[in-house]
Write an enzyme that holds these catalytic residues in place. Structure first.
Site, PDB file in Angstrom:
ATOM      1  N   CYS A  10      44.807  42.331  37.651  1.00 39.63           N
ATOM      2  CA  CYS A  10      45.343  41.999  38.968  1.00 39.63           C
ATOM      3  C   CYS A  10      46.716  41.340  38.844  1.00 39.63           C
ATOM      4  CB  CYS A  10      44.366  41.071  39.698  1.00 39.63           C
ATOM      5  SG  CYS A  10      44.656  40.980  41.486  1.00 39.63           S
ATOM      6  N   ASP A 129      35.133  33.544  41.525  1.00 39.63           N
ATOM      7  CA  ASP A 129      36.327  32.891  41.016  1.00 39.63           C
ATOM      8  C   ASP A 129      36.085  31.390  40.935  1.00 39.63           C
ATOM      9  OD1 ASP A 129      38.909  32.599  40.098  1.00 39.63           O
ATOM     10  OD2 ASP A 129      39.870  33.548  41.826  1.00 39.63           O
TER      11      ASP A 129
END
Length: 223
Positions: A10, A129
């Site tokens: 990402c 996360d």
């Protein structure tokens, strides 16, 4: 049963980095459309980054509490195969764009994971996360992986937060996620300073090689 951990890199901001990630064997790349992020892209930049990304590599667009218009403007101009929401969006918001989506969760306790799978039944997966007050992601910090429940009743789990070539094997062995997502852990460092959004091609290769290595070891144990 054979198993393979999927991978996503990402925070890409350059076409050459996206092409290198594809060459290294990544399953998906991520583009950030969140202006406060140092990895954020304009629509024009994003279109350039993904121009040569081939079939069977997914392009993911990451948003944090966007307006409908902001998401739609990206979808109208950039190839986006999957949406990723990192803010306080509810399911109705996430599901309205005629695109599959994943929902990011900042993990503080095990119940966060279970609750999110219930709250977002239309999500294709939940991304886990690290929790840091006021920061929606990209902290570069890991969280307590023992908080991730091991249950077939959960949605597919994407593990993120502080992953890098050094810890990814242990992360996969402990969490057994469907997929892993890395950003800062494969970025270039110049004079001791991390170059946010600029990927180190060697680190990307090392990361994906480690994912392949631990998967191969797991398969051998299963045979």
């Amino acid at each position: 049963m054979s198993f393979r951990t999927r991978s996503k890199i990402c925070g890409l901001t350059r076409a050459q980095d996206a092409n290198a990630a594809v060459g290294a064997g990544v399953d998906a790349i991520g583009l950030v459309f969140y202006p406060p992020s140092p990895r954020s892209l304009s629509i024009e930049q994003a279109a350039d980054v993904v121009a040569d990304v081939p079939a069977f590599v997914s392009v993911t667009g990451l948003f944090v509490n966007p307006t409908v218009e902001q998401v739609q403007s990206v979808l109208d101009a950039v190839r986006i195969d999957l949406l990723q929401f990192h803010g306080d969006e509810d399911e109705a918001f996430c599901a309205q764009f005629n695109r599959p989506y994943i929902k990011a969760i900042r993990v503080r306790q095990a119940s966060d994971v279970v609750a999110s799978c219930v709250r977002f039944p239309s999500a294709l997966a939940v991304l886990l996360d690290s929790y840091k007050p006021g920061v929606p992601g990209g902290t570069g910090e890991t969280f307590d992986w023992s908080l991730v429940p091991q249950s077939d009743d959960l949605k597919p789990i994407i593990l993120a937060g502080g992953l890098n070539p050094e810890n990814i094997a242990f992360a996969i062995e402990q969490v057994k996620p469907f997929a892993v997502d890395v950003s800062g852990g494969v970025e270039a460092v110049l004079d001791g300073i991390e170059q946010k959004g600029i990927k180190d091609h060697g680190k990307m290769n090392q990361f994906l090689d480690e994912v392949y290595r631990v998967d191969s070891h797991t398969r051998k144990q299963q045979d």
